[in-house]
Design an enzyme around this catalytic site. Structure first.
Site, PDB file in Angstrom:
ATOM      1  N   HIS A  12      39.727  42.492  48.610  1.00 35.01           N
ATOM      2  CA  HIS A  12      40.064  41.068  48.594  1.00 35.01           C
ATOM      3  C   HIS A  12      41.378  40.835  47.876  1.00 35.01           C
ATOM      4  CE1 HIS A  12      39.964  36.866  47.143  1.00 35.01           C
ATOM      5  NE2 HIS A  12      39.310  36.631  48.271  1.00 35.01           N
ATOM      6  N   HIS A  13      41.510  41.380  46.663  1.00 38.20           N
ATOM      7  CA  HIS A  13      42.795  41.314  45.965  1.00 38.20           C
ATOM      8  C   HIS A  13      42.837  42.375  44.877  1.00 38.20           C
ATOM      9  CE1 HIS A  13      40.653  38.718  42.945  1.00 38.20           C
ATOM     10  NE2 HIS A  13      41.414  39.396  42.113  1.00 38.20           N
ATOM     11  N   GLN A  71      42.726  46.229  38.430  1.00 37.60           N
ATOM     12  CA  GLN A  71      41.500  45.511  38.769  1.00 37.60           C
ATOM     13  C   GLN A  71      41.473  45.293  40.278  1.00 37.60           C
ATOM     14  OE1 GLN A  71      40.986  41.109  38.719  1.00 37.60           O
ATOM     15  NE2 GLN A  71      39.819  41.498  36.845  1.00 37.60           N
ATOM     16  N   HIS A 104      39.207  43.695  43.427  1.00 39.98           N
ATOM     17  CA  HIS A 104      38.086  42.852  43.838  1.00 39.98           C
ATOM     18  C   HIS A 104      37.704  43.239  45.258  1.00 39.98           C
ATOM     19  CE1 HIS A 104      36.668  38.555  45.127  1.00 39.98           C
ATOM     20  NE2 HIS A 104      35.667  39.415  45.047  1.00 39.98           N
ATOM     21  N   HIS A 140      48.013  31.816  45.700  1.00 41.14           N
ATOM     22  CA  HIS A 140      46.701  32.426  45.916  1.00 41.14           C
ATOM     23  C   HIS A 140      45.619  31.353  45.907  1.00 41.14           C
ATOM     24  CE1 HIS A 140      43.418  35.281  45.877  1.00 41.14           C
ATOM     25  NE2 HIS A 140      42.905  34.683  44.815  1.00 41.14           N
ATOM     26  N   HIS A 183      41.468  30.940  48.146  1.00 39.84           N
ATOM     27  CA  HIS A 183      40.578  31.607  49.097  1.00 39.84           C
ATOM     28  C   HIS A 183      40.659  30.864  50.433  1.00 39.84           C
ATOM     29  CE1 HIS A 183      38.185  33.427  45.493  1.00 39.84           C
ATOM     30  NE2 HIS A 183      39.423  33.861  45.577  1.00 39.84           N
ATOM     31  N   MET A 203      40.030  29.446  44.366  1.00 47.92           N
ATOM     32  CA  MET A 203      41.012  29.612  43.297  1.00 47.92           C
ATOM     33  C   MET A 203      42.257  28.811  43.670  1.00 47.92           C
ATOM     34  SD  MET A 203      40.920  33.540  41.940  1.00 47.92           S
ATOM     35  CE  MET A 203      39.498  34.177  41.043  1.00 47.92           C
TER      36      MET A 203
END
Length: 876
Positions: free
Chosen positions: A104-105, A167, A169, A239, A241, A311
């Site tokens: 996703h990111h 990180q 996702h 950014h 969704h 977001m």
């Protein structure tokens, strides 16, 4: 002959050492690689090496997930990689390795201590234990990001991050039904060549937007005042969704809106170049709007971390002059909702995206995927996604700007000195416990009148023992003209027993703490009765409704949230809503040995930094400043210096990045003097120190400073208020042709320009390096010529040997004097747990406003000057 051979051998060894001194850093990296765990499968590495050298100064670092298989949708996994060198380096390029089919990111953080030492971990444990800085973000098959020439993210060295934390996702894990392993990540291009401009990330983010089901248009607005040195924006990224339609970012100056960038979040979420360079100055406003649609939803949609949440993020890449560079900043508030009535209409117009493209971007692959991908790539090219080949004009502009600024720099420095004309020292006051400035910049003083805090004030359970005296009959709050100490107003009569902390909110209300009553009060400037009271009178405790000798209070001017430091016998910070309802708390007692983040030994003074959504605490007996995020209470940083000594009493923040503090009297035998400090908030560096010229500090208890760097210090024992002022010391560096040009009115901008010149001068190091490298082949040539000469002389006569010895001796003599050393090559989304108070722990009975060198433990002026052994912590 033997002597010549010996000299030749020495020359060979010396030349070899010189070459090793300038060796490629690859050998350093190989040692790092050999020391690492090599159990990761090769499929997860871009090559068989984590680090690849590009020459003497450049290298690549491959950061990949170690063959993971997420089992649940909306899983966040983290992993860390140490910077393979200790010296300062600069990240100049990011190359992602991921597909939105599975990811996703991705976010890449820089920090000094990852939250875990495992190969990878669930990000619910946090990303970093210390403050983390976002360096890179990727989503929706965004292409690589390369920075303009001369700009880099600083890592390593004394101030840069030593670890990278990735990180990832994973949204919909249906792609992992075949149990394949994921190796997504990013390759960094780093260089040791000093970059004259330092890159940073500014994140604007909405945290409280709610999208009602079916509502066609929902706006999420973010705006913050900028209170730092100038920065220059060169790229942006949006950014959201699925519900996001368009995200726009602006600079607002004098009511004028200037576009930073605008894009559909449904297109590849790359960093796009700012088409026209935008500079941000002190007191500009950064504003952003996300436009959503709730159509198709049957329930409310909130901001959150899952794919079904939403977001609203607007990322900005910027560069700053190196000395004042801040690597990461955030804005999560809307300081002025009314101004969005004037936002340009373009911010409200969605950017259309073809339905087939939308399907592809959300993982619904159709037969049209190839053509749509081609269309997207063409659009990416049209939008000039940050590509170095298309950025030459921007780079040229940056260099031209730097050269232009070099010629018109006004270097400014300042020193804090006592304002000897101030008559405040002659005021008849009680023990001065608190200071603040009201909205008119008048000085507000909180003092104890005829009351003192001594060993008889409290029993062992912190219950006040002098209740029979009743409240103080004098006005304990006085308002003074900051110029001449003339009394303007007074209040607070018959309200308080033992005053302590004071702050003034944006509406001019007084917020005070009383350590005898164990309460916090809100008092209007003209009201005789409190508007709000927190705590139970004369009853100490450690639950949600009680305090135990609370020390200070701060009110967020943006949200109205109330923060209380509690205090002498509780080691915690408590947050209340604007109407006084308990929200949360954090902190715990200091453990034996080294004090850890979030632990306190008398949290004594608070400084609110609303621009950065942080709260800084003078952790008195630990001799340090700790800062925390307002929203979560999460620890962000510690500022501690040897010069503080063992105690730091008070701290004050001035918009623009200055932090002021005062320490306590040193313990017997210790050298640190009691004084005031001026610090750079972003770096923690001490810029200046100051002491009184008249009298001396006895027990400075509170400090407050204004934006013009006027400083007031209140002293409990001296029963006095000192005033200090900023004395400017300037050195003008102006080209002769610009000698008569008017000086800039913005001192921060002038300072920024001067430091840019100083930074630019450091590029001379590169010249020295290049020159030294060019000498090496000359030395080699000389060796060859000497050898040829020697061969000739061995054939044509012995006289040549004598000449050779002298010649080689001269060469060796020149080289032996040279050193042979080689060239040595900021917590977002982290859930580092806050600390909660466990129980009500009793402090020693000496925990009162006593000075450390008292024999009788009193806080009166009739104290004994004999110094005993180091005593229990004093309070004030």
């Amino acid at each position: 002959m033997a002597g010549f051979v010996s000299n030749l051998l020495i020359l060979h060894l010396l030349f070899q050492n010189i070459c090793l001194g300038f060796r490629s850093p690859l050998s350093v990296f190989k040692r790092y690689k050999d020391a690492e765990d090599t159990s990761l499968p090769n499929e997860c590495l871009g090559s068989d090496q984590l680090v690849i050298s590009f020459g003497l100064s450049d290298f690549a670092l491959d950061i990949r997930m170690p063959a993971v298989t997420p089992k649940q949708s909306d899983t966040y996994l983290c992993m860390s990689v140490p910077l393979p060198v200790n010296d300062e380096a600069y990240v100049v390029d990011f190359k992602p390795h991921a597909s939105m089919d599975t990811v996703h990111h991705m976010l890449l953080f820089g920090c000094n201590e990852p939250s875990s030492t495992e190969n990878y971990w669930d990000c619910d444990e946090g990303t970093c234990k210390d403050k983390s800085n976002i360096l890179y973000a990727w989503a929706r098959n965004a292409p690589p990001t390369k920075l303009p020439k001369g700009v880099g993210f600083r890592v390593g060295g004394e101030t840069g991050s030593r670890y990278f934390v990735l990180q990832v996702h994973y949204g919909d894990v249906s792609a992992f039904r075949d149990k394949h392993k994921d190796c997504s990540g990013v390759t960094l291009h780093l260089t040791h060549q000093k970059q004259p401009l330092i890159a940073g990330m500014y994140l604007m983010m909405s945290v409280n937007t709610v999208i009602p089901p079916g509502k066609k248009v929902v706006d999420a607005d973010i705006a913050c005042h900028y209170k730092r040195s100038p920065m220059h924006l060169f790229a942006y990224r949006v950014h959201t969704h699925r519900l996001g339609k368009v995200v726009s970012g602006y600079r607002v100056r004098n009511g004028q809106w200037t576009l930073i960038g605008r894009q559909s979040p449904q297109l590849p979420q790359a960093f796009y170049p700012v088409k026209y360079p935008v500079d941000i100055r002190y007191d500009d406003i950064l504003a952003a709007r996300c436009v959503f649609s709730g159509e198709g939803r049957t329930t409310e949609t909130h901001i959150g971390g899952t794919a079904n949440d939403e977001m609203c993020n607007f990322y900005i890449m910027y560069y700053m002059e190196a000395k004042h560079a801040v690597s990461y900043m955030t804005c999560t508030q809307n300081t002025n909702p009314e101004m969005f009535r004037n936002i340009p209409q373009e911010a409200n117009i969605p950017i259309p995206v073809k339905s087939d493209v939308m399907k592809m971007m959300h993982g619904h692959h159709e037969e049209t995927k190839d053509s749509d991908t081609s269309s997207l790539l063409q659009q990416d090219k049209k939008e000039e996604i940050l590509d170095p080949e298309t950025k030459d004009s921007d780079t040229s502009y940056l260099l031209q700007q730097a050269k232009k600024e070099e010629a018109e720099i006004l270097h400014q420095d300042f020193h804090i000195e006592e304002a000897v004309e101030w008559t405040g020292l002659d005021l008849k006051l009680g023990q001065v416990s608190g200071l603040a400035l009201d909205p008119k910049n008048n000085l507000v003083v909180f003092h104890r009148g005829d009351r003192v805090w001594d060993e008889n004030s409290f029993d062992s359970k912190f219950i006040y023992q002098q209740r029979g005296l009743g409240p103080i009959e004098q006005n304990t709050i006085i308002v003074l003209n900051p110029s001449n100490a003339k009394l303007l107003h007074s209040t607070g009569k018959s309200l308080f027993y033992l005053p302590h902390g004071l702050s003034v909110d944006k509406n001019g209300n007084y917020w005070v703490t009383d350590v005898a009553l164990h309460q916090v009060f809100k008092l209007g400037a003209n009201d005789k009765e409190p508007l709000l009271i927190l705590g139970v009178p004369l009853q100490p405790g450690s639950d949600k409704n009680h305090f135990c000798q609370p020390t200070d209070v701060a009110v967020d001017p943006i949200t109205g949230s109330i923060y209380v430091s509690d205090g002498y016998c509780n080691s915690r910070i408590i947050q209340f809503s604007p109407n006084g309802l308990y929200v949360m708390q954090w902190g715990e007692d200091t453990s034996l040995g080294r004090s850890r983040p979030g632990q306190f030994s008398i949290p004594h003074s608070l400084a609110l930094i609303p621009d950065l959504s942080q709260l800084c605490v003078a952790d008195r007996e630990n001799g340090r400043i700790q800062c925390f995020r307002l929203e979560t209470g999460e620890f962000t940083r510690e500022i501690k210096h040897k010069a503080f000594g063992r105690e730091l009493f008070a701290v004050s923040y001035v918009p623009g990045g200055l932090l002021f503090a005062v320490n306590g009297i040193p313990y017997p035998g210790e050298a640190e003097s009691v004084q005031g400090f001026v610090m750079n908030f972003s770096t923690g560096e001490i810029i200046d120190t100051f002491i009184p010229l008249r009298k001396s500090f006895e027990m400075p208890h509170d400090i407050v400073a204004s934006e013009d760097r006027t400083v007031f210090v209140g002293d409990v024992h001296a029963k006095a208020v000192w005033k200090f002022a900023s004395v400017e010391k300037s050195e003008t560096i102006v080209a002769a042709r610009l000698k008569n040009k008017p000086e800039s009115r913005d001192p921060l901008e002038n300072m920024d320009k001067q430091h840019l010149v100083q930074q630019a001068s450091s590029t001379g190091v590169s010249f020295v390096l290049i020159t030294t490298l060019l000498i090496i082949p000359v030395v080699v040539l000389l060796v060859i010529l000497v050898f040829i000469r020697w061969r000739k002389t061995t054939v044509y006569g012995a006289d040549g040997e004598h000449k050779l010895d002298s010649s080689s001796g001269r060469i060796l003599g020149r080289l032996r004097g040279k050193g042979g050393g080689g060239i040595n090559l900021g917590n977002f989304f982290a859930s580092h747990k806050g600390y909660s108070r466990k129980g009500f722990d009793r402090l020693s009975t000496e925990g009162s406003d006593q000075e450390k060198d008292e024999d009788d433990g009193t806080d009166s002026e009739e104290e004994c000057s004999v110094s005993p052994l180091p005593p229990e912590p004093s309070s004030s």
